[in-house]
Design a protein around this motif. Sequence first.
Motif, PDB file in Angstrom:
ATOM      1  N   LEU A  66      11.391 -73.341  46.135  1.00  0.00           N
ATOM      2  CA  LEU A  66      12.852 -73.242  46.230  1.00  0.00           C
ATOM      3  C   LEU A  66      13.432 -72.434  45.071  1.00  0.00           C
ATOM      4  N   VAL A  67      12.882 -72.605  43.877  1.00  0.00           N
ATOM      5  CA  VAL A  67      13.354 -71.845  42.726  1.00  0.00           C
ATOM      6  C   VAL A  67      13.079 -70.353  42.916  1.00  0.00           C
TER       7      VAL A  67
ATOM      8  N   SER B  15      15.476 -75.380  63.604  1.00  0.00           N
ATOM      9  CA  SER B  15      15.499 -76.202  62.377  1.00  0.00           C
ATOM     10  C   SER B  15      14.530 -75.662  61.330  1.00  0.00           C
ATOM     11  N   LYS B  16      14.561 -74.366  61.116  1.00  0.00           N
ATOM     12  CA  LYS B  16      13.706 -73.729  60.128  1.00  0.00           C
ATOM     13  C   LYS B  16      14.559 -72.991  59.108  1.00  0.00           C
TER      14      LYS B  16
ATOM     15  N   TRP C  23      11.636 -67.291  50.521  1.00  0.00           N
ATOM     16  CA  TRP C  23      10.778 -66.318  49.855  1.00  0.00           C
ATOM     17  C   TRP C  23      10.040 -67.045  48.738  1.00  0.00           C
ATOM     18  N   ARG C  24       8.750 -67.146  48.889  1.00  0.00           N
ATOM     19  CA  ARG C  24       7.934 -67.909  47.953  1.00  0.00           C
ATOM     20  C   ARG C  24       6.997 -66.962  47.199  1.00  0.00           C
ATOM     21  N   ILE C  25       6.785 -67.223  45.926  1.00  0.00           N
ATOM     22  CA  ILE C  25       5.889 -66.402  45.108  1.00  0.00           C
ATOM     23  C   ILE C  25       4.522 -67.063  45.071  1.00  0.00           C
ATOM     24  N   GLN C  26       3.556 -66.363  45.609  1.00  0.00           N
ATOM     25  CA  GLN C  26       2.164 -66.829  45.592  1.00  0.00           C
ATOM     26  C   GLN C  26       1.352 -65.859  44.749  1.00  0.00           C
TER      27      GLN C  26
ATOM     28  N   TYR D 235       8.243 -71.002  55.749  1.00  0.00           N
ATOM     29  CA  TYR D 235       9.260 -71.703  56.531  1.00  0.00           C
ATOM     30  C   TYR D 235       9.260 -73.188  56.190  1.00  0.00           C
ATOM     31  N   ILE D 236      10.461 -73.697  55.910  1.00  0.00           N
ATOM     32  CA  ILE D 236      10.652 -75.127  55.658  1.00  0.00           C
ATOM     33  C   ILE D 236      11.391 -75.714  56.856  1.00  0.00           C
TER      34      ILE D 236
END
Length: 395
Positions: free
Chosen positions: A236-237, A303-304, A308-311, A319-320
């Motif tokens: 989330l951050v 409901s998604k 953007w997540r850093i891997q 997707y949450i």
Amino acid sequence: MQNSLNQVNRNLSFVKLIYKENSKGLIKKLLIAGRQRELNKARLFLIWLFDSLGFSDSPVKFNNVSSYLYLPSINLDLNDNTCQKAWYRIRKRLETVFMNDIMNDTGYLLAIDALNYERRRDLLLALLSQLDIVIKQLYRDKIHGEKINYFWYQLQPELRRTVLEKMAGADVEISKNGELKSVAGVLIKNCKWEDDRELPPPQAILGPLAQGQPILIEGYLLSLDDHRAALQIEALVSNWLIRTAELIGAEVLSECSQWPELRCYLLRRDLMVTRNLERLRNQLNTQEWWNLYFDRPIRLYESKRLVWRIQRTSVIPYYITEARDKELEDLPWWQQLITFVLETRDAIAPQLQLLFQRIGNIIVIILTQIVGKAIGLIVRGILQGMGRSFTRDQD
């Protein structure tokens, strides 16, 4: 490591069950409580060891329900050190990633890709620094509940101005129409700030980090000392950092379109060409328009939330699943038509499938029972006629 943690969680669940069944015996309660403390210490040690080995590359998956079957009882009253340590680890990891630059593996165009490495690094680090200041202020002032959202939205204009000054340089001046202009001053004056509608409520990030609120994952309330909760908060951050940087990057591209001298300072070398810059801006606008008016209503109905997540060193889509009915109700009528089409398709598809199956069965019956027999009779008649003609010729 994961097997050891699962074993400790199972033992904690068993000890908790025994504690409830022996609630009247004082000595037994004391012995069971001691055992529970030992298991909690062992669990915290495993989590600390896991984090020290590099929790960003954890094999734990968010959607793996089997890993959540044996969750221990969670102390929701976290101490201050837990929140601060979790935020410290997240901040340090993101700082390291931004210093080494990030790669775009989202499958989408990103406005921050247009910035050169120095400006992109300064922009992301400045956003991370401002978020750190906000979290510490929330922790210091003991702001809770809905006041967090109000406090956050009030800070946004000043936060973005500060980030722009750090990214562009407070004292940098570039010629514009023959006159030196402050880059940061012009950007702050001309930027039209808009909110990203895909950003989750600020309380989802600030609540756990500043007040130690538990995080709901797959139906379980997890505290920040749990590895999965830390990964969720980090996602989330990083999502807020990337999306806010995108808003600023889009404004920078718009200003560079009107201020050619600014391109050499802020953008990549190939975007100094007007044609390349305008092509990129048109592609970004088209992508944003399609995402806002078509993709977003579909995500709301399903409901998604796209995060953007850093891997490692890459930005990836993630997707949450969460309830977004209120946002769905707030859509204009013509966007709700898109969800109505999806609902109609879901309702009609089984009936159409059954109808086509029945039609196929009827066609099979017609071809095999009627047409097939008719063709068989015709062939038999032809063969019999040919046999009679052959007999007459012999006579």
